[in-house]
Design a protein around this motif. Structure first.
Motif, short mmCIF file in Angstrom:
data_model
loop_
_atom_site.label_atom_id
_atom_site.label_comp_id
_atom_site.label_asym_id
_atom_site.label_seq_id
_atom_site.Cartn_x
_atom_site.Cartn_y
_atom_site.Cartn_z
N THR A 65 0.84 -1.20 0.00
CA THR A 65 0.00 0.00 0.00
C THR A 65 0.88 1.25 0.00
OG1 THR A 65 -1.66 -1.20 1.26
CG2 THR A 65 -1.80 1.20 1.32
N GLU A 183 -9.40 -1.01 2.11
CA GLU A 183 -8.39 0.05 2.19
C GLU A 183 -8.23 0.57 0.76
OE1 GLU A 183 -4.17 -0.28 4.18
OE2 GLU A 183 -4.04 -0.93 2.09
N VAL A 191 -3.96 7.35 2.30
CA VAL A 191 -4.49 5.99 2.45
C VAL A 191 -5.75 6.06 3.31
CG1 VAL A 191 -4.01 3.66 3.29
CG2 VAL A 191 -2.17 5.01 2.25
N ASP A 193 -8.06 4.04 5.45
CA ASP A 193 -8.18 2.73 6.11
C ASP A 193 -9.63 2.54 6.55
OD1 ASP A 193 -8.18 0.53 7.69
OD2 ASP A 193 -6.55 1.17 8.99
N LEU A 195 -10.73 -0.71 6.60
CA LEU A 195 -10.64 -2.17 6.52
C LEU A 195 -11.31 -2.82 7.73
CD1 LEU A 195 -9.43 -4.22 4.53
CD2 LEU A 195 -7.33 -4.20 5.87
N LYS A 208 -16.90 3.13 2.15
CA LYS A 208 -16.32 2.03 1.36
C LYS A 208 -17.15 1.77 0.10
CE LYS A 208 -18.61 -1.93 3.52
NZ LYS A 208 -19.24 -1.42 4.74
N LYS A 223 -6.67 -3.34 -0.20
CA LYS A 223 -7.01 -4.50 0.66
C LYS A 223 -8.51 -4.56 0.82
CE LYS A 223 -2.82 -4.35 3.51
NZ LYS A 223 -2.30 -3.02 3.83
#
Ligand code: AKG
Length: 481
Positions: A65, A183, A191, A193, A195, A208, A223
Motif C-alpha cells: 500500500t 483500504e 491511504v 483505512d 478495513l 467504502k 485491501k
C-alpha cells in the motif's frame, strides 16, 4: 481494434512521462517493477477481448500500500494519468489505458492477511486471484460469496472495484453486502483505512461503498475484508431444457418458491449460445443430446442435508416436468459432471470470442421482458450477425452478445442506440455487473439522472481534483474530459 478511443481526445492537461519520472519510479520500486519492455506493455495495454488498446509506455508493479501511495502522490503532483489494473479481465475497456496513462498493476500484492474461522471473515490484498481465494477458503471449510467464469485470472481488487456479480449473487447478494471493509489509496496518495471486519457499523457515511463499483476512478483498492459463508456439504446441479422463454421465467418463480433457501444459482443460455459452445470449445458436449432445445437452464442447490436437499430438488423437478415447464433434464451425478455442466454456461464468453467479433451488452431488465430484446435484435439484424442471449436469470441480468465475423459499423448502427433506448424504456440498467468503463461512460444518462451524475462528478472532483485516476472512464466525457 475498436475505433472507440478515436472518439475521445487525450486530455492535454496530463503530462507525458520523462526520464526523471522513470528514475523516480525505479528508485521507489526497484528496476524489475518498473516495466518498459514492449512485449509486456502490449499485454497490459490490451483488454481480454482484444477490443480496446492503449499506448502506455510504463507498467508499475507495487508490492505494498505504501508503494501505491507513493506512486499516486508522485503522479498527482506531476499530473500523470493512471490506470489501476488487476487481472485485466474486464469487458468494457475499463482496465486498460486509452492513451499513455501509467498502468499501476496490483497483481504483486497477493497476500492473504488473515482468516477468522469463527466469523468467516477473510482479509486479503487486492491482487489475490479469485480462484486462489476460492481454494484457500475451500481448505478452511468456507466459500467465496463470488464466483465467475474469469476466476482463474481476475483479481479481488478488480472484482470489488467493478462490483462484479457472477453466478451466485442470487444466493449471497452483491459485494456491497459481502465486503465488510476495504483500504483504498486516493489520487493524492492518502491511504483511507476502512478495513473494518464488522458486520454492523452505523457510524456515519459508509464510504467504502464509493469504491465498490467505481472502477478505480476514485481510488485504488489495496485491501479488502469479505464475509464468507461456510461450505455446505450438499451440492446439486440440474441441467434443464425449456421450450420457450416463458417456461424459463415460470421455472425461476417456482424454483425460488419451492427450493427456497437451498437455491444457489439459476442461469440460462439460449440455443444459439449452446451451438457456439459446442462448436468452439474442446471437449464440451450437450448433456441433453437427443434433440436441440430452445433454452437451457442450470439450477444449483447448496444445502447441509444431502437427502433432504435431493428430495426437495427431485420433487421440484418432477412437478416442473409435469407442469410442462421443463422438456428434458439431467442431474449431475458427480463432481466431474457438475463441472462439465458449469463449463457450458461459463464457457459462453470464450466461445463467442473464438467465433469472431463480438458486441457485448450487460443489461439489468425486468425478467419477464428480458428476452424480448434478444428477439427484437434478431429482427433488426437479420443475417448481418448472430444474436445470443444468456445470463443470470435469477438476477434479471441478460448478457446480450452479438457475434459477427468482424467489427462493422453497419452492425453497430443497428445495435446502438437501440439497445440503450430499449433498456431505458424498460427502466433497466445499461450495466448490470460489468461497469461503464470506456465503452459506456457517455451512455450513463440512459440509467442515471443528470442530477445523480452531477453528484458523482462532484465526488470525483473532491477525491481526484486533477482527474488522474482512470480518466475517460465511468463519467461522461463532457464532465470528465
Ligand atoms: C458471464 O458470463 O456471466 C459474464 O459476465 C460475461 C458476459 C459476457 O461476456 O458478455
Amino acid at each position: 481494434f475498436s475505433s472507440v478511443s478515436t472518439l475521445v481526445q487525450r486530455n492535454p492537461s496530463f503530462s507525458t512521462l520523462n526520464s526523471d519520472d522513470i528514475s523516480y519510479f525505479k528508485g521507489l520500486l526497484g528496476e524489475k517493477n518498473v516495466i518498459q519492455d514492449e512485449d509486456r506493455l502490449e499485454t497490459v495495454n490490451t483488454d481480454w477481448m482484444h477490443k480496446y488498446k492503449g499506448s502506455s509506455k510504463l507498467l508499475l508493479q507495487p508490492r505494498s500500500t505504501e508503494e501505491v501511495s507513493q506512486i499516486l502522490r508522485y503522479c498527482n503532483s506531476r499530473c500523470l494519468a493512471v490506470v489501476p489494473q488487476a487481472g485485466n479481465t474486464g469487458l468494457v475497456g475499463g482496465s486498460v489505458p486509452v492513451f499513455d496513462e501509467v498502468i499501476v498493476n496490483v497483481g504483486s500484492m497477493n497476500n492473504i492477511i488473515s482468516f477468522d474461522k469463527v466469523s468467516g471473515i477473510l482479509v486479503c490484498e487486492a491482487g489475490c486471484i479469485l480462484e486462489n481465494l476460492i481454494s484457500f477458503l475451500d481448505n478452511q471449510g468456507f466459500v467465496m460469496p463470488l464466483d465467475l467464469g474469469a476466476k482463474g485470472s481476475c483479481q479481488i481488487g478488480g472484482n470489488v472495484s467493478t462490483n462484479a456479480g457472477g453466478l451466485r449473487l442470487v444466493r449471497y447478494g452483491s459485494l456491497h453486502g459481502n465486503v465488510l471493509g476495504l483500504e483504498a489509496v486516493l489520487a493524492n496518495g492518502d491511504v483511507l483505512d476502512m478495513l473494518g471486519t464488522l458486520r454492523k457499523d452505523n457510524t456515519g457515511y459508509d464510504l467504502k461503498h464509493l469504491f465498490i463499483g467505481s472502477e478505480g476512478s476514485l481510488g485504488i483498492v489495496t485491501k479488502v475484508s469479505i464475509l464468507t459463508p461456510p461450505k455446505l456439504s450438499s451440492v446439486n446441479l440440474a441441467f434443464l431444457a425449456c421450450k420457450d422463454y416463458s417456461s424459463c421465467q415460470k421455472l425461476l418463480v417456482e424454483a425460488k418458491r419451492k427450493l427456497g433457501e437451498i437455491l444457489s444459482a439459476i442461469e440460462f443460455l439460449d440455443d444459439q449460445a449452446m451451438v457456439l459452445v459446442l462448436h468452439h470449445l474442446d471437449g464440451v458436449r450437450n448433456p441433453l443430446p437427443t434433440s436441440m432445445h430452445n433454452f437451457y437452464v442450470l439450477i444449483e442447490t447448496i444445502g447441509s442435508d444431502d437427502s433432504f436437499d435431493r428430495e426437495k430438488l427431485e420433487a421440484f423437478l418432477l412437478s416442473s416436468m409435469e407442469g410442462g415447464l421443463i422438456s428434458d433434464g439431467v442431474l449431475a451425478q458427480d463432481i466431474n459432471q457438475l463441472s462439465s455442466f458449469w463449463r457450458i454456461r461459463e464457457g459462453v464468453p470464450e466461445a463467442l470470442m473464438k467465433a469472431g467479433a463480438v458486441y457485448k451488452y450487460d443489461l439489468s431488465l425486468p425478467v419477464e421482458k428480458m428476452y424480448n430484446l434478444v428477439n427484437d435484435m434478431r429482427v433488426r439484424l437479420g443475417n448481418l450477425a448472430k444474436v445470443v442471449g444468456y445470463g443470470h436469470l435469477g438476477d434479471g441480468n441478460l448478457h446480450l452478445n452479438i457475434s459477427a465475423p468482424q467489427y462493422d459499423d453497419a452492425i453497430l448502427e443497428q445495435i446502438e442506440p437501440y439497445v440503450y433506448e430499449w433498456t431505458y424504456k424498460h427502466r433497466g440498467s445499461i450495466s448490470a455487473e460489468h461497469g461503464l468503463g470506456l465503452m459506456k461512460a457517455n451512455k450513463i444518462y440512459y440509467s442515471k439522472t443528470p442530477e445523480t451524475v452531477q453528484i458523482m462528478a462532484s465526488i470525483k472532483t473532491l477525491l481526484d481534483p486533477n482527474g488522474i485516476l482512470n480518466p475517460y472512464k465511468v463519467l461522461p466525457h463532457s464532465i470528465n474530459p
